[in-house]
Design a protein around this motif. Sequence first.
Motif, PDB file in Angstrom:
ATOM      1  N   ILE A  64       0.826  -1.207   0.000  1.00 53.93           N
ATOM      2  CA  ILE A  64       0.000   0.000   0.000  1.00 53.93           C
ATOM      3  C   ILE A  64       0.860   1.257   0.000  1.00 53.93           C
ATOM      4  O   ILE A  64       1.691   1.456   0.893  1.00 53.93           O
ATOM      5  N   TRP A 115       1.546   4.873   0.779  1.00 57.28           N
ATOM      6  CA  TRP A 115       1.018   5.741   1.832  1.00 57.28           C
ATOM      7  C   TRP A 115       0.948   7.193   1.371  1.00 57.28           C
ATOM      8  O   TRP A 115       1.917   7.769   0.920  1.00 57.28           O
ATOM      9  N   VAL A 163      -5.801   6.137   3.417  1.00 58.50           N
ATOM     10  CA  VAL A 163      -5.402   4.747   3.610  1.00 58.50           C
ATOM     11  C   VAL A 163      -6.041   4.150   4.856  1.00 58.50           C
ATOM     12  O   VAL A 163      -6.561   3.028   4.822  1.00 58.50           O
TER      13      VAL A 163
END
Length: 228
Positions: free
Chosen positions: A85, A87, A93
């Motif tokens: 992922i 950021w 997020v």
Amino acid sequence: MIFLVDIHTHILPFVDDGSADLQTSVKMLEDQQKSGVDAVILTPHYCPPRKYVKTAAEIKETFENFKNEAKKAGVGVRLLLGQEIYWSNSYNVLKMLKSGELLTLNGTNFVLLEFSFSTSAECVSEAIYSLKISGYRSIIAHVERYKRIDFSAVEDMREQGALIQVNADSVIGKSGLKTKFFTNKLIKRRLVDFVASDVHSFRPSALEKARKKLKTDKYFNALPELLK
């Protein structure tokens, strides 16, 4: 008993820049098995700047289909699912993790995070803190790639409770001598928790070579919590 785990891979097809078709993905998985890997966590990108934004539902469906294909091909590597992922506060997020729109590693509270290569230590620290107070634990992907991150910054990350991952390519020098030096100094200073392949179809796994160089499997044994 599973003992060798690759926690950061881009083998799952159709979801990012890792693999464009099933045949390629199965071959990548076969190569992992030949190198002694017992389990892989498939971690497709969530990276809006690069347009990798498949939904969790789409990724899960692709994952189930790929597991069936791997089984048909006779590949015995255990497959687990997560995401890498990117950021950025602007991408919400935390909100997406809580709602299930983004995936943790194998349904645990561990989150594999990546950042802009020019990110600051302060930005990484803020991300670790934000996730921590929300009940998540950060694993910082390929920490050696971030140009503004030094030894002190990595020490701070670990003190905050984050775990540190470096790429096998960096261990053996395929990412350049400067990166190799920094990566191996991190390992010598005991600042690394995982070595992973970050394998893509255009970037073969160097995991086996890294294991031979390091002469230990300690960086390839995933935490029991990740293998529930």
